[in-house]
Design a protein around this motif. Structure first.
Motif, PDB file in Angstrom:
ATOM      1  N   LEU A 120      -9.055  11.021  -0.063  1.00  0.00           N
ATOM      2  CA  LEU A 120      -7.613  10.891   0.100  1.00  0.00           C
ATOM      3  C   LEU A 120      -7.273  10.064   1.336  1.00  0.00           C
ATOM      4  CD1 LEU A 120      -6.391  14.478  -0.869  1.00  0.00           C
ATOM      5  CD2 LEU A 120      -6.093  12.368  -2.166  1.00  0.00           C
ATOM      6  N   LEU A 121      -8.010  10.255   2.424  1.00  0.00           N
ATOM      7  CA  LEU A 121      -7.807   9.406   3.595  1.00  0.00           C
ATOM      8  C   LEU A 121      -8.135   7.956   3.275  1.00  0.00           C
ATOM      9  CD1 LEU A 121      -9.251  11.574   6.517  1.00  0.00           C
ATOM     10  CD2 LEU A 121      -6.858  11.023   6.073  1.00  0.00           C
ATOM     11  N   LEU A 122      -9.214   7.767   2.517  1.00  0.00           N
ATOM     12  CA  LEU A 122      -9.557   6.407   2.109  1.00  0.00           C
ATOM     13  C   LEU A 122      -8.465   5.818   1.225  1.00  0.00           C
ATOM     14  CD1 LEU A 122     -11.635   4.128   2.075  1.00  0.00           C
ATOM     15  CD2 LEU A 122     -12.724   5.246   0.110  1.00  0.00           C
ATOM     16  N   ALA A 123      -7.851   6.669   0.390  1.00  0.00           N
ATOM     17  CA  ALA A 123      -6.768   6.186  -0.464  1.00  0.00           C
ATOM     18  C   ALA A 123      -5.571   5.744   0.371  1.00  0.00           C
ATOM     19  CB  ALA A 123      -6.353   7.278  -1.455  1.00  0.00           C
ATOM     20  N   VAL A 124      -5.277   6.475   1.475  1.00  0.00           N
ATOM     21  CA  VAL A 124      -4.195   6.064   2.361  1.00  0.00           C
ATOM     22  C   VAL A 124      -4.490   4.690   2.956  1.00  0.00           C
ATOM     23  CG1 VAL A 124      -2.944   6.621   4.474  1.00  0.00           C
ATOM     24  CG2 VAL A 124      -3.552   8.439   2.886  1.00  0.00           C
ATOM     25  N   VAL A 125      -5.742   4.500   3.407  1.00  0.00           N
ATOM     26  CA  VAL A 125      -6.124   3.218   3.998  1.00  0.00           C
ATOM     27  C   VAL A 125      -6.030   2.099   2.964  1.00  0.00           C
ATOM     28  CG1 VAL A 125      -8.019   1.943   5.060  1.00  0.00           C
ATOM     29  CG2 VAL A 125      -7.595   4.313   5.711  1.00  0.00           C
ATOM     30  N   ILE A 126      -6.549   2.348   1.752  1.00  0.00           N
ATOM     31  CA  ILE A 126      -6.509   1.321   0.709  1.00  0.00           C
ATOM     32  C   ILE A 126      -5.076   0.988   0.331  1.00  0.00           C
ATOM     33  CG2 ILE A 126      -7.093   0.857  -1.699  1.00  0.00           C
ATOM     34  CD1 ILE A 126      -9.653   2.440  -1.280  1.00  0.00           C
ATOM     35  N   ALA A 127      -4.219   2.018   0.274  1.00  0.00           N
ATOM     36  CA  ALA A 127      -2.819   1.774  -0.055  1.00  0.00           C
ATOM     37  C   ALA A 127      -2.164   0.888   0.981  1.00  0.00           C
ATOM     38  CB  ALA A 127      -2.073   3.103  -0.168  1.00  0.00           C
ATOM     39  N   GLN A 128      -2.506   1.085   2.244  1.00  0.00           N
ATOM     40  CA  GLN A 128      -1.897   0.275   3.288  1.00  0.00           C
ATOM     41  C   GLN A 128      -2.484  -1.125   3.322  1.00  0.00           C
ATOM     42  OE1 GLN A 128      -2.239   2.657   6.847  1.00  0.00           O
ATOM     43  NE2 GLN A 128      -0.525   3.956   6.251  1.00  0.00           N
ATOM     44  N   ILE A 129      -3.765  -1.265   2.960  1.00  0.00           N
ATOM     45  CA  ILE A 129      -4.344  -2.604   2.859  1.00  0.00           C
ATOM     46  C   ILE A 129      -3.673  -3.386   1.740  1.00  0.00           C
ATOM     47  CG2 ILE A 129      -6.443  -3.873   2.239  1.00  0.00           C
ATOM     48  CD1 ILE A 129      -8.041  -1.756   3.689  1.00  0.00           C
ATOM     49  N   SER A 130      -3.424  -2.711   0.609  1.00  0.00           N
ATOM     50  CA  SER A 130      -2.845  -3.391  -0.544  1.00  0.00           C
ATOM     51  C   SER A 130      -1.393  -3.760  -0.322  1.00  0.00           C
ATOM     52  CB  SER A 130      -2.950  -2.502  -1.788  1.00  0.00           C
ATOM     53  OG  SER A 130      -2.184  -1.322  -1.637  1.00  0.00           O
ATOM     54  N   GLU A 131      -0.727  -3.088   0.628  1.00  0.00           N
ATOM     55  CA  GLU A 131       0.676  -3.381   0.898  1.00  0.00           C
ATOM     56  C   GLU A 131       0.788  -4.435   1.991  1.00  0.00           C
ATOM     57  OE1 GLU A 131       2.627   0.911  -0.322  1.00  0.00           O
ATOM     58  OE2 GLU A 131       1.979   0.564   1.725  1.00  0.00           O
TER      59      GLU A 131
END
Length: 300
Positions: A77-88
């Motif tokens: 889930l932390l990785l998902a937060v990071v990936i979401a912010q990279i994609s934005e």
């Protein structure tokens, strides 16, 4: 004849939009980041609170059984937060920057600093100087960045101090919420000076107390040998158990939570101006909000 004055930004377009506006953060929240943060926080609330909804005949054997599963779920889930912010990342028409190499570097430096501060108090009387840094960093860098920073700092400090155990994923969640809340405080772009320090000191005091309260909820249902007035009763009404929980916090942990809150207030008021200025200077020099543009050299 008077000499004409030209605007440097007109003659040299590459100089435009180089300075981020006041209040810009390295990683502002976008829709994907908000969704993943809500999902992560929902999982955390369920992990902390499920014993209150357990049936009378439930076998509550402690978080030693569910903590590995929570930890295994928390990391993705932390990785998902990071990936979401990279994609934005920055859109073609402008917008907020995503998580880039500069943000990751700043994240690593602040997480290491937070991990190094934690052993200074050694847990004595609840004194934990890392709290004030987490509050100030969350204020300057934003809620999404702050949540990841708080979680990683607690993880790194556990590795540094040997504090790895069933409580670690809960500490990571609780510290992530502390930093996230600091990033959501009002006036990030306009409030400065003593008023901002007072706001951060007040929030730091409340967050320090709430952190201790939330961590009490993690271990209280599994502690045996307590008196009936403060012990957890499986299957009882939630309201009745919450009354016992409040009595438990007042009689057992308040002596640790109050010194943590007082130390956080003192450090915010004494060192807050210097640390805030350093963090904001670092973000300005890194130019997180400035687009990367490659232009051909001017022709002679």
């Amino acid at each position: 004849m008077p000499r004409s004055r030209t605007n440097p930004s007109r003659t040299n377009p590459s100089r435009t939009n180089r300075t981020p506006r006041a209040g810009n953060r390295p990683v502002p929240l976008g829709r994907r980041s908000i969704a993943t943060l809500l999902l992560t926080s929902s999982v955390g609330v369920a992990a902390f609170g499920w014993p209150l909804l357990a049936a009378t005949d439930s076998a509550l054997v402690g978080h030693s059984t569910d903590a590995p599963w929570l930890f295994a779920l928390l990391l993705p889930l932390l990785l998902a937060v990071v990936i979401a912010q990279i994609s934005e990342g920055r859109t073609a028409g402008g917008g907020a920057p995503g998580l880039d190499a500069k943000s990751v570097a700043l994240l690593g430096v602040l997480a290491a600093a937070g991990a190094a501060l934690r052993p200074l108090g050694a847990g004595t009387a609840g004194l934990e100087p890392m709290f004030f840094l987490m509050v100030l960093a969350g204020r300057v860098l934003g809620p999404g960045f702050g949540f990841v920073l708080g979680s990683l700092s607690m993880f790194a400090s556990a590795l540094l101090t040997g504090g790895v155990g069933p409580w670690l994923p809960f500490q990571m969640l609780a510290m992530g919420w502390v930093c996230l809340g600091a990033g959501l405080l009002p006036g990030a772009a306009t409030l400065r000076g003593r008023r901002e320090l007072a706001l951060l000191a007040g929030y730091g005091a409340v967050a320090s107390l709430l952190y201790g309260t939330v961590m009490n909820l993690q271990g209280w249902p599994y502690i045996a040998g307590l008196s009936g007035s403060i012990s957890f009763v499986p299957g009882d009404d939630v309201s009745a158990n919450l009354v016992r929980f409040a009595a438990y916090c007042l009689t057992t942990s308040l002596g640790w939570d109050l010194p943590r809150a007082v130390l956080t207030v003192v450090l915010c008021l004494t060192l807050g101006t210097t640390v805030l200025r350093a963090l904001r200077r670092a973000t300005r020099r890194a130019a997180f909000a400035a687009p990367v543009e490659f232009r051909p050299p001017p022709t002679p």
